[in-house]
Enzyme design. Structure first.
Site, mmCIF file in Angstrom:
data_model
loop_
_atom_site.group_PDB
_atom_site.id
_atom_site.type_symbol
_atom_site.label_atom_id
_atom_site.label_comp_id
_atom_site.label_asym_id
_atom_site.label_seq_id
_atom_site.Cartn_x
_atom_site.Cartn_y
_atom_site.Cartn_z
ATOM 1 N N CYS A 2 15.507 49.945 6.285
ATOM 2 C CA CYS A 2 15.364 51.234 6.968
ATOM 3 C C CYS A 2 16.240 51.337 8.206
ATOM 4 O O CYS A 2 16.306 52.398 8.832
ATOM 5 C CB CYS A 2 13.907 51.489 7.330
ATOM 6 S SG CYS A 2 13.331 50.476 8.699
ATOM 7 N N LYS A 51 2.453 4.755 1.341
ATOM 8 C CA LYS A 51 2.749 5.365 2.632
ATOM 9 C C LYS A 51 2.348 6.831 2.520
ATOM 10 O O LYS A 51 2.945 7.600 1.761
ATOM 11 C CB LYS A 51 4.241 5.237 2.937
ATOM 12 C CG LYS A 51 4.622 5.698 4.332
ATOM 13 C CD LYS A 51 6.042 5.271 4.642
ATOM 14 C CE LYS A 51 6.452 5.504 6.082
ATOM 15 N NZ LYS A 51 6.098 6.772 6.647
ATOM 16 N N CYS A 92 10.252 44.029 11.106
ATOM 17 C CA CYS A 92 10.711 45.407 11.208
ATOM 18 C C CYS A 92 9.531 46.202 11.766
ATOM 19 O O CYS A 92 8.458 46.219 11.169
ATOM 20 C CB CYS A 92 11.097 45.957 9.837
ATOM 21 S SG CYS A 92 11.280 47.749 9.873
ATOM 22 N N ASP A 149 1.820 10.654 3.573
ATOM 23 C CA ASP A 149 2.682 11.563 4.309
ATOM 24 C C ASP A 149 1.869 12.662 4.985
ATOM 25 O O ASP A 149 1.813 13.800 4.530
ATOM 26 C CB ASP A 149 3.705 12.168 3.338
ATOM 27 C CG ASP A 149 4.862 12.825 4.076
ATOM 28 O OD1 ASP A 149 4.978 12.609 5.300
ATOM 29 O OD2 ASP A 149 5.631 13.548 3.432
ATOM 30 N N CYS A 181 9.292 52.481 6.838
ATOM 31 C CA CYS A 181 10.130 51.509 6.137
ATOM 32 C C CYS A 181 9.613 51.362 4.693
ATOM 33 O O CYS A 181 8.484 50.909 4.471
ATOM 34 C CB CYS A 181 10.073 50.182 6.887
ATOM 35 S SG CYS A 181 11.058 48.885 6.141
ATOM 36 N N CYS A 240 16.853 46.168 10.278
ATOM 37 C CA CYS A 240 16.151 46.081 9.002
ATOM 38 C C CYS A 240 17.085 46.504 7.858
ATOM 39 O O CYS A 240 17.663 47.590 7.912
ATOM 40 C CB CYS A 240 14.918 46.981 9.034
ATOM 41 S SG CYS A 240 14.068 47.039 7.450
ATOM 42 N N LYS A 242 10.918 3.947 1.396
ATOM 43 C CA LYS A 242 10.733 5.381 1.139
ATOM 44 C C LYS A 242 11.223 5.738 -0.249
ATOM 45 O O LYS A 242 12.332 5.361 -0.635
ATOM 46 C CB LYS A 242 11.519 6.187 2.167
ATOM 47 C CG LYS A 242 11.022 5.977 3.599
ATOM 48 C CD LYS A 242 10.137 7.092 4.041
ATOM 49 C CE LYS A 242 10.886 7.927 5.037
ATOM 50 N NZ LYS A 242 10.223 9.042 5.571
ATOM 51 N N TYR A 293 -5.589 2.582 7.202
ATOM 52 C CA TYR A 293 -4.791 1.453 6.747
ATOM 53 C C TYR A 293 -4.533 0.374 7.795
ATOM 54 O O TYR A 293 -3.718 -0.503 7.587
ATOM 55 C CB TYR A 293 -3.442 1.934 6.199
ATOM 56 C CG TYR A 293 -2.746 2.977 7.055
ATOM 57 C CD1 TYR A 293 -2.286 2.680 8.336
ATOM 58 C CD2 TYR A 293 -2.563 4.268 6.575
ATOM 59 C CE1 TYR A 293 -1.654 3.624 9.107
ATOM 60 C CE2 TYR A 293 -1.919 5.231 7.335
ATOM 61 C CZ TYR A 293 -1.466 4.896 8.612
ATOM 62 O OH TYR A 293 -0.850 5.847 9.378
ATOM 63 N N GLU A 315 0.849 -1.195 0.000
ATOM 64 C CA GLU A 315 0.000 0.000 0.000
ATOM 65 C C GLU A 315 0.881 1.240 0.000
ATOM 66 O O GLU A 315 2.086 1.141 0.234
ATOM 67 C CB GLU A 315 -0.940 -0.004 1.214
ATOM 68 C CG GLU A 315 -0.367 -0.610 2.461
ATOM 69 C CD GLU A 315 -1.417 -0.854 3.537
ATOM 70 O OE1 GLU A 315 -1.607 0.063 4.337
ATOM 71 O OE2 GLU A 315 -2.025 -1.948 3.553
HETATM 72 S S1 IVH Z 1 0.988 0.816 9.065
HETATM 73 C C1 IVH Z 1 2.541 -0.920 13.109
HETATM 74 N N1 IVH Z 1 0.418 1.804 6.704
HETATM 75 O O1 IVH Z 1 3.909 5.675 8.660
HETATM 76 C C2 IVH Z 1 2.419 -0.298 11.762
HETATM 77 N N2 IVH Z 1 1.521 3.197 8.266
HETATM 78 O O2 IVH Z 1 6.486 4.767 10.210
HETATM 79 C C3 IVH Z 1 1.380 0.687 11.699
HETATM 80 N N3 IVH Z 1 1.895 5.491 7.449
HETATM 81 O O3 IVH Z 1 2.969 5.890 12.024
HETATM 82 C C4 IVH Z 1 1.465 1.608 10.552
HETATM 83 N N4 IVH Z 1 0.971 5.201 5.459
HETATM 84 O O4 IVH Z 1 1.758 7.358 10.344
HETATM 85 C C5 IVH Z 1 0.983 2.043 7.913
HETATM 86 N N5 IVH Z 1 -0.198 2.534 4.592
HETATM 87 C C6 IVH Z 1 0.354 2.772 5.782
HETATM 88 C C7 IVH Z 1 0.891 4.031 6.125
HETATM 89 C C8 IVH Z 1 1.486 4.214 7.375
HETATM 90 C C9 IVH Z 1 1.577 6.068 6.269
HETATM 91 C C10 IVH Z 1 2.621 6.189 8.516
HETATM 92 C C11 IVH Z 1 1.968 6.064 9.860
HETATM 93 C C12 IVH Z 1 2.959 5.349 10.732
HETATM 94 C C13 IVH Z 1 4.248 5.581 10.025
HETATM 95 C C14 IVH Z 1 5.160 4.401 10.246
#
Ligand code: IVH
Length: 668
Positions: free
Chosen positions: A409, A113, A424, A115, A430, A406, A310, A223, A111
């Site tokens: 001025c 990740k 400032c 942000d 200014c 500043c 990542k 998730y 899945e």
């Molecule tokens: S699973 C025990 N799934 O990444 C594992 N985390 O470093 C529980 N995050 O704290 C997390 N997308 O904030 C999981 N598809 C995803 C995610 C995800 C983002 C974040 C989450 C977590 C951190 C883990």
């Protein structure tokens, strides 16, 4: 159940359904105005029948104005982080280790990740009871009131095939489009920009005022399901079921049976994620089967059954040539790094924002340093680090320090307690602040006066215009005297100044450039106070009563009106005929009651400034002159009126009135 209660419940159910269609499925079935109408109908019924109140009603998503510190809640299951990797080799290792430890076939769920900022929701009997941030992993902040304002989060679950109690974890996100809008608004107000959507999301979630949270349009993707009686034996199936309860579960999750499938997924999303509405920074791989997950267990910090890959942020190394400091309209000073031009994700980067003194200090920047520039989820490239190894082999220059004074001025800069920004304080002296305010005043969304920054610069340098009010005293010969100014463009400018007199009050209010008063706030203030006099007389409490206006804005409005210089400009703008009241009020603030009457204003007044009195006299058809003569009808006298004027007035038999008498004259 009586008829009213049945109706209320049906309306709530209907609105929840529309919320789900709109925010989760992105497939609304009714127009927005119909939704709003029904929400208002429900609100009215709930107001009339508080006995049927329900904290989970769709009306409660708007957020109350209550402010409180957050309480802390201990997580039933600690919120762990994931092991991070940046290489395919480490994914291979994770896969092979899992195979070895399980010693049986297994499936991996891939899945994205997301942000943002993580959140844990607790549901009891199908209702959202708590929303808790990650905090230190063991305890987090109770941000339930704020989370309830997020429309895609179900307050009440669909159907009744869910465990009595369970937790669901996910990510709160500020979509890119909202992030851009918010930063644009902040730029206009010269408030510090959010560096990325993650900071914006977590900053928003920690807001003390849920109404502000509601206005920011956060979203949430889920998730991870936790609890005793989960619906299925696999992670994948649990998420699919949770989707039927109303949660926004990403539909880009995939079951993978081989390493190749996993690598395909990584490659696909590394490119494709740029088209998603929200920020992602990698892929999470999880063992699908819950029994296998239990067998693999946890290390002290993270589960052995999952790993995060990542995506590589695009980054480049380049030389820091110099740092300049820019002073904006509100006096905020922004440090900017001037870099040796370098190519980064297809564009040449020459400058990067350094945000504030803390960032400079944190990086321990020196001129000549080789710095790493990154364009991750950010609009403006940022400096993420310094190559300190390069320092020993290279001549580096002086340590970068924030300026004490500043650059424009020379005034000593100030840094308000609790803020990262330097300002400032020399607002009226200014140059960039003065010019910036005028530029803001004439801008398209404010007074829409056809005049470019160069002309503002010329007018300022020539001494014609020091503030917005001076614009309205410009004459045709003045403009012709300015270099390069043709008759046609001079006339054009005068025409557009004339046209600006019909710009509505709310835009005039925005144009004034009161700190933190953007377009939305200006609208709210205009409709709450109707005219400039009432706004001027507003108290801290009455300002705070206006929707979306908090302490910071209220204080800023008070500060603005406490400044004599501002009041004088305002009075002159009013006298020039700008709209200082909304719609009908604007009409009734004009009359010919004082037609043909000549006034002299003298002394100091309690209710309004001399400028405002002058404006009022002119708005009602009267005339103001500087000295008393046989033609003077009235002297509007305040405290400590000059003795010679008084003597002359008595001799000529001119009527002397005080400010109350004058105001009564207008009200008659
Ligand atoms: S699973 C025990 N799934 O990444 C594992 N985390 O470093 C529980 N995050 O704290 C997390 N997308 O904030 C999981 N598809 C995803 C995610 C995800 C983002 C974040 C989450 C977590 C951190 C883990």
């Amino acid at each position: 159940m009586n008829e009213t209660e049945t109706k209320i419940k049906a309306l709530r159910q209907e609105l929840e359904k529309h919320n789900y269609n709109y925010y989760v499925l992105s497939a609304p079935t009714i127009p927005d105005y119909e939704y709003d109408e029904r929400l208002r109908e429900l609100q009215a019924m709930e107001d009339a029948h508080p006995e049927y109140a329900d904290p989970h009603s769709p009306t409660r998503r708007i957020g109350s104005d209550l402010s409180k510190d957050f309480e802390q809640i201990t997580h039933a299951y600690p919120m762990l982080s994931l092991g991070n990797t940046y290489s395919e080799d480490e994914i291979r290792e994770f896969y092979n280790r899992t195979m070895r430890l399980l010693n049986e076939p297994f499936e991996i769920v891939a899945e994205l990740k997301y942000d943002g900022t993580s959140i844990s929701l607790i549901y009891d009997q199908g209702r959202l009871t708590h929303a808790v941030t990650r905090g230190d992993g063991t305890r987090g902040d109770d941000v339930t009131a704020n989370v309830k304002t997020i429309r895609s989060i179900p307050l009440k679950l669909i159907g009744d095939h869910h465990p009595d109690t369970f937790e669901i974890r996910g990510e709160i996100l500020l979509p890119w489009a909202e992030f851009d809008r918010l930063n644009k608004e902040r730029e206009e107000q010269e408030e510090p920009l959010f560096a990325n959507p993650r900071n914006a999301a977590s900053g928003t979630l920690k807001q003390q005022n849920p109404a502000i949270v509601a206005s920011r349009k956060l979203d949430a993707y889920f998730y991870y399901l936790l609890g005793e009686n989960l619906p299925a034996a696999t992670h994948y199936d649990n998420l699919q079921t949770a989707r039927t309860w109303g949660f926004k579960i990403p539909d880009v999750i995939r079951k993978c049976n081989t390493l190749e499938e996993i690598f395909d997924y990584l490659a696909h999303w590394d490119a494709e994620r740029k088209n998603l509405p929200v920020a992602t920074d990698g892929v999470v791989l999880k063992v699908n089967d819950l029994r296998q997950q239990r067998n693999l267990g946890f290390t002290a910090k993270s589960p052995r059954w999952a790993i995060a890959y990542k995506f590589q942020a695009e980054r480049a190394a380049t030389r820091l040539n110099s740092v300049s400091f820019q002073v904006g309209r509100t006096g905020a000073v922004t440090p900017v790094a001037n870099l040796e031009p370098v190519l980064l994700s297809g564009t040449t980067v020459k400058r990067a924002s350094l945000h504030n003194a803390d960032i400079i200090e944190g990086l321990d920047l020196h001129i000549g340093d080789y710095v790493y520039v990154e364009k991750g989820g950010e609009i403006i490239p940022k400096i993420v680090g310094v190559d300190t190894n390069a320092r020993s082999t290279m001549q580096t220059g002086e340590k970068v320090r924030f300026l004490p004074d500043c650059p424009e001025c020379g005034a000593s800069l100030i840094r308000p307690a609790g803020e990262a920004t330097h300002y400032c304080p020399n607002e009226s002296g200014c140059p960039p602040q003065i010019k910036g305010r005028i530029e803001h005043f004439v801008s398209r969304r404010a007074m829409d006066i056809r005049i470019g920054p160069e002309t503002v610069e010329d007018l300022y340098n020539a001494g014609y215009v020091q503030n917005a009010a001076d614009l309205y005293t410009l004459t045709f010969p003045d403009l012709l005297r300015l270099e390069r100014r043709a008759e046609k463009s001079a006339q054009n400018l005068l025409d557009s100044l004339e046209e600006s007199k019909s710009i509505p009050f709310e835009r005039v209010l925005f144009a004034l450039g009161i700190r933190y008063v953007g377009e939305t706030v200006a609208k709210r203030l205009a409709s709450a106070f109707l005219n400039i006099e009432q706004l001027r007389e507003a108290t801290f409490e009455s300002l705070m009563q206006v929707n979306e206006i908090g302490e910071r804005i209220a204080q800023s409005v008070l500060n603005y009106f406490a400044d004599e210089g501002n009041l004088s400009i305002l009075g002159r703008l009013q006298a020039s005929g700008l709209q200082m009241a909304v719609g009908e009020a604007a009409q009734s603030s004009r009359s010919d009651k004082l037609q043909g009457r000549s006034f002299v204003i003298s002394g100091i007044f309690a209710h309004h400034s001399r400028d405002v009195y002058k404006a009022l006299i002119e708005q009602h058809g009267g005339k103001c002159t500087g000295s008393v003569s046989g033609k003077t009808d009235y002297i509007l006298a305040g405290d400590s009126m000059g003795a010679s004027k008084l003597e002359k007035a008595t001799k000529l038999g001119v009527t002397i009135i005080n400010e109350n008498e004058f105001l009564n004259m207008l009200n008659e």
